[in-house]
Design a protein around this motif. Structure first.
Motif, PDB file in Angstrom:
ATOM      1  N   PRO A 169       6.890  24.986  -3.938  1.00 23.50           N
ATOM      2  CA  PRO A 169       8.062  25.504  -4.663  1.00 23.50           C
ATOM      3  C   PRO A 169       7.770  26.778  -5.441  1.00 23.50           C
ATOM      4  CG  PRO A 169       7.213  23.504  -5.699  1.00 23.50           C
ATOM      5  CD  PRO A 169       6.512  23.637  -4.397  1.00 23.50           C
ATOM      6  N   ASP A 170       6.503  27.012  -5.800  1.00 21.71           N
ATOM      7  CA  ASP A 170       6.142  28.238  -6.528  1.00 21.71           C
ATOM      8  C   ASP A 170       5.742  29.364  -5.592  1.00 21.71           C
ATOM      9  OD1 ASP A 170       3.849  27.114  -5.581  1.00 21.71           O
ATOM     10  OD2 ASP A 170       2.750  27.151  -7.484  1.00 21.71           O
ATOM     11  N   GLY A 171       5.911  29.154  -4.278  1.00 19.33           N
ATOM     12  CA  GLY A 171       5.592  30.205  -3.313  1.00 19.33           C
ATOM     13  C   GLY A 171       4.149  30.227  -2.856  1.00 19.33           C
ATOM     14  N   ARG A 172       3.297  29.346  -3.378  1.00 19.09           N
ATOM     15  CA  ARG A 172       1.889  29.314  -2.978  1.00 19.09           C
ATOM     16  C   ARG A 172       1.741  28.590  -1.649  1.00 19.09           C
ATOM     17  NH1 ARG A 172      -1.383  26.800  -7.882  1.00 19.09           N
ATOM     18  NH2 ARG A 172      -3.163  27.456  -6.612  1.00 19.09           N
ATOM     19  N   GLU A 173       0.803  29.058  -0.843  1.00 19.45           N
ATOM     20  CA  GLU A 173       0.549  28.409   0.435  1.00 19.45           C
ATOM     21  C   GLU A 173      -0.204  27.103   0.201  1.00 19.45           C
ATOM     22  OE1 GLU A 173      -1.247  29.450   4.884  1.00 19.45           O
ATOM     23  OE2 GLU A 173      -1.536  30.841   3.202  1.00 19.45           O
ATOM     24  N   LEU A 174       0.210  26.043   0.908  1.00 18.74           N
ATOM     25  CA  LEU A 174      -0.385  24.725   0.737  1.00 18.74           C
ATOM     26  C   LEU A 174      -0.948  24.231   2.066  1.00 18.74           C
ATOM     27  CD1 LEU A 174       2.444  22.986  -1.361  1.00 18.74           C
ATOM     28  CD2 LEU A 174       0.375  24.078  -2.246  1.00 18.74           C
ATOM     29  N   ILE A 175      -1.964  23.387   1.954  1.00 15.30           N
ATOM     30  CA  ILE A 175      -2.469  22.621   3.091  1.00 15.30           C
ATOM     31  C   ILE A 175      -2.070  21.170   2.843  1.00 15.30           C
ATOM     32  CG2 ILE A 175      -4.533  21.784   4.271  1.00 15.30           C
ATOM     33  CD1 ILE A 175      -5.874  24.401   3.644  1.00 15.30           C
ATOM     34  N   TYR A 176      -1.369  20.582   3.789  1.00 16.42           N
ATOM     35  CA  TYR A 176      -0.889  19.213   3.581  1.00 16.42           C
ATOM     36  C   TYR A 176      -1.395  18.312   4.690  1.00 16.42           C
ATOM     37  CZ  TYR A 176       2.441  19.439   7.453  1.00 16.42           C
ATOM     38  OH  TYR A 176       2.995  19.514   8.687  1.00 16.42           O
ATOM     39  N   ALA A 177      -1.379  16.994   4.396  1.00 15.76           N
ATOM     40  CA  ALA A 177      -1.729  15.980   5.386  1.00 15.76           C
ATOM     41  C   ALA A 177      -0.903  14.737   5.076  1.00 15.76           C
ATOM     42  CB  ALA A 177      -3.217  15.669   5.343  1.00 15.76           C
ATOM     43  N   THR A 178      -0.542  13.982   6.114  1.00 15.96           N
ATOM     44  CA  THR A 178       0.275  12.780   5.934  1.00 15.96           C
ATOM     45  C   THR A 178      -0.333  11.616   6.710  1.00 15.96           C
ATOM     46  OG1 THR A 178       1.696  13.150   7.856  1.00 15.96           O
ATOM     47  CG2 THR A 178       2.336  14.225   5.808  1.00 15.96           C
ATOM     48  N   SER A 179      -0.086  10.432   6.189  1.00 14.71           N
ATOM     49  CA  SER A 179      -0.424   9.194   6.903  1.00 14.71           C
ATOM     50  C   SER A 179       0.782   8.261   6.822  1.00 14.71           C
ATOM     51  CB  SER A 179      -1.648   8.519   6.284  1.00 14.71           C
ATOM     52  OG  SER A 179      -2.809   9.252   6.576  1.00 14.71           O
ATOM     53  N   HIS A 180       0.998   7.502   7.871  1.00 13.88           N
ATOM     54  CA  HIS A 180       2.194   6.660   7.966  1.00 13.88           C
ATOM     55  C   HIS A 180       1.810   5.188   7.828  1.00 13.88           C
ATOM     56  CE1 HIS A 180       5.656   4.755  10.234  1.00 13.88           C
ATOM     57  NE2 HIS A 180       6.256   5.473   9.295  1.00 13.88           N
ATOM     58  N   LEU A 181       2.514   4.451   6.939  1.00 16.29           N
ATOM     59  CA  LEU A 181       2.337   3.009   6.809  1.00 16.29           C
ATOM     60  C   LEU A 181       3.480   2.358   7.570  1.00 16.29           C
ATOM     61  CD1 LEU A 181       0.679   0.733   5.599  1.00 16.29           C
ATOM     62  CD2 LEU A 181       2.101   0.854   3.540  1.00 16.29           C
ATOM     63  N   GLN A 182       3.140   1.913   8.769  1.00 17.63           N
ATOM     64  CA  GLN A 182       4.158   1.479   9.716  1.00 17.63           C
ATOM     65  C   GLN A 182       4.991   0.308   9.197  1.00 17.63           C
ATOM     66  OE1 GLN A 182       4.834   3.008  12.623  1.00 17.63           O
ATOM     67  NE2 GLN A 182       6.568   1.616  12.926  1.00 17.63           N
ATOM     68  N   ARG A 183       4.364  -0.680   8.542  1.00 13.15           N
ATOM     69  CA  ARG A 183       5.073  -1.893   8.157  1.00 13.15           C
ATOM     70  C   ARG A 183       6.152  -1.641   7.106  1.00 13.15           C
ATOM     71  NH1 ARG A 183       0.396  -5.568   5.822  1.00 13.15           N
ATOM     72  NH2 ARG A 183       2.025  -7.155   6.134  1.00 13.15           N
TER      73      ARG A 183
END
Length: 591
Positions: A251-265
């Motif tokens: 939101p502040d315009g800075r570049e981010l590195i993101y990662a996600t994991s999914h909890l299926q249940r």
């Protein structure tokens, strides 16, 4: 701008090549470093989200296992225990109460609430058979966890856990349920949240089916926050895109590195994002160290290359200086030292062979010139003598036309005799056989005789010839050879002076201990491009003059050699006319 030597050029080429190579390596290395740190950081975020997802899943399973174990204590074998026994059992289950702080309920076999461990208005007697997870538990007789739901009587976001209560024959007697208020109770331990989220790193849990924030959203009155509309949060959009890791903008315009994991249940996405600077900062630090090390190595390579290049080029420089010295003061004994590297030694040997050939050819040439000149001088002397007798009238009066032709032949014979004399003098000087007799001499009679003997030529060219000298000015010289120098200077000055010009011979003080004799004219002088070669052998300048200037090109070269034999020197400068001068050791310098 002076040109660089071969050694300097090679060193510069090596230095530039080293710098270019190191620069290219640095550029590639920096890109690789950033990419590697970015990969490491991305893997780190993936690990964190997976670790948290696994931790949450284990905690959920623990809650479910404890709930199932507690459900087995609520049956007499064929029916549910009494309400008093329910209260007693739930009171004893301290772990159960701690795992479900927002309420534990018992349902009959129709999913109607019949008991709760703390009172909530309207909950007892409410039927929940329409809830999907209730139907699933009743059909499968397996413990289940609901997706996030809104409590029917509480109106708050909940997680509902259910475990079947069965008879000894396997009939469904009821259900034991536990609830967690997502608005007040975090499913992620507080210590873990503090560890993975700070001012720069963010951690969010989102419900991708109901589009709700589970963790990380704005706290509202009922404790639940819907996800922002598409396009409003690039991080949420990236998390919901199905791509498990990558780049986005905060939101502040800075570049981010993101990662996600999914909890299926549960249908939850665990999202962690950190600033891209976390990857570039260590890369820059490592790159900075690498730069200094690389520059040090490059400078060392350049220094070693320069030293090696100079060690290879220095012998060639020395040979060049020696050859230039040999050109200025040629001697048959001059040879290069055949030592050093093979290439340098072979070059010296080849040059010495060339010098041997040159000396042999020069000796043969000098002998040829000397012999031919002597052979030409004798008949030429007879021819000139006969022409002078005819001109004097010894053979009788000649017709005007015959007299003119006789005069022309006599002048050219005299000119040819001067050329032969130059060749003989040059041959003697080259062979070192020219001798001079040095003694103190008064300059006045020498200068006066020079003017007198050249007056006829001055009259022919319509030039005024004068000399200025004190009777007390003396130099140590050979008068015959000094006259030869002055005659050459004066004849050249007359030739290149304009009609009605003036040629002046005068004496001035030279360098300490010497007297300078100057021949000045008011002609155009020597072209600047030719001055350096003015006293070289066989050199003649093209001055664009229509007067005859034919000659051997040896006159000034002979003058230089004669001046050196008399311990003097000569030179030229232009100052409103050409000035040729010769300096000789002075006996006295009185005015």
């Amino acid at each position: 701008m002076p040109s660089l030597s071969l050694g300097s050029r090679l060193a510069l080429i090596i230095l530039l090549g080293t710098v270019a190579t190191v620069g290219s390596v640095l550029f590639v290395a920096y890109s690789a470093l950033v990419e590697d740190f970015e990969d490491i950081l991305t893997e780190q975020q993936l690990y964190e989200t997976r670790r948290i997802a696994t931790e949450v899943n284990q905690r959920l399973q623990l809650k479910l296992d404890v709930l199932a174990e507690s459900a087995s204590l609520l049956s007499y074998g064929s029916e549910l225990v009494s309400r008093d026994e329910m209260a007693t059992q739930l009171e004893r289950q301290k772990l159960l109460k701690s795992l479900f702080p927002d309420g534990v309920l018992i349902f009959d076999n129709n999913a109607t609430a019949i008991f709760e461990n703390f009172y909530t208005p309207g909950r007892i007697g409410t039927n929940y058979a329409d809830r999907k997870h209730f139907r699933q538990a009743m059909e499968t007789r397996e413990p289940v966890i609901s997706r996030p739901i809104i409590g029917r009587t509480t109106g708050v976001p909940l997680l509902s856990f259910l475990a079947p209560i069965e008879s000894d024959e396997g009939d469904l007697l009821g259900l034991l349920g536990g609830t967690i208020n997502l608005g007040t109770t975090s499913i992620v331990p507080v210590a873990m949240l503090e560890e993975i989220a700070n001012d720069e790193a963010t951690f969010t849990i989102i419900d991708s089916e109901n589009f709700l924030y589970i963790e990380g959203g704005t706290i509202t009155e009922n404790g639940i926050t819907p996800l922002p509309p598409p396009g409003e949060s690039t991080l949420i959009d990236a998390a919901l895109s199905g791509i498990t890791s990558g780049h986005t903008v905060g939101p502040d315009g800075r570049e981010l590195i993101y990662a996600t994991s999914h909890l299926q249940r549960l249908g939850w996405q665990f999202v962690r994002a950190v600033p891209f600077e976390w990857a570039t900062a260590p890369a820059k630090e490592s790159f900075s160290r690498f730069v200094w090390i690389s520059l040090g190595i490059a400078l060392l390579i350049a220094l070693v290359s320069y030293i090696l290049t100079r060690s290879a080029i220095n012998p060639l420089d020395q040979m060049t200086r020696r050859i230039n010295s040999m050109i200025l003061t040629p001697s048959e004994a001059d040879r290069l030292d055949p030592s050093g590297a093979n290439e340098v030694r072979n070059l010296a040997i080849a040059f010495n062979h060339l010098m041997d050939e040159r000396d042999a050819i020069s000796t043969m040439k000098d002998q040829f010139v000397s012999n031919v000149s002597h052979e030409l001088r004798t008949p030429l002397t007879s021819i000139n003598g006969a022409l002078r007798l005819i001109e004097s009238g010894a053979t009788g009066e000649l017709p005007a036309r015959a007299r003119a032709m006789n005069s022309l032949a006599l002048r050219n014979g005299h000119r040819l005799q001067l050329l032969i004399s130059d060749l003989l003098d040059f041959s003697k000087l080259s062979a070192g056989r020219m001798s001079v007799t040095l003694a103190p001499q008064s300059l006045q009679p020498i200068l006066e005789s020079t003017v007198f003997d050249n007056q006829t030529m001055a009259d022919e060219y319509k030039v005024v010839l004068t000399a200025h000298c004190s009777s007390r000015q003396k130099v140590i010289t050979d008068p015959h050879r000094l006259r030869q120098i002055l005659d050459n200077f004066v004849s050249n000055a007359i030739k290149f002076s304009p009609a009605n010009g003036k040629v002046r011979v005068f004496v001035e003080t030279g360098t300490p201990g010497s007297t300078r004799i100057v021949v000045q004219d008011n002609g155009g002088g020597v072209p600047e491009s030719f001055v350096e070669r003015l006293f070289d052998r066989f050199s003649q300048a093209d001055v664009g003059n229509t007067k005859t200037t034919a000659g051997t090109g040896l006159g000034l070269a002979i003058c230089r050699e004669l001046a050196a034999l008399m311990n003097g020197r000569l030179g030229y400068y232009y100052d409103q006319g050409a000035h040729f001068w010769v300096e000789l050791p002075a006996v006295g310098n009185e005015a």
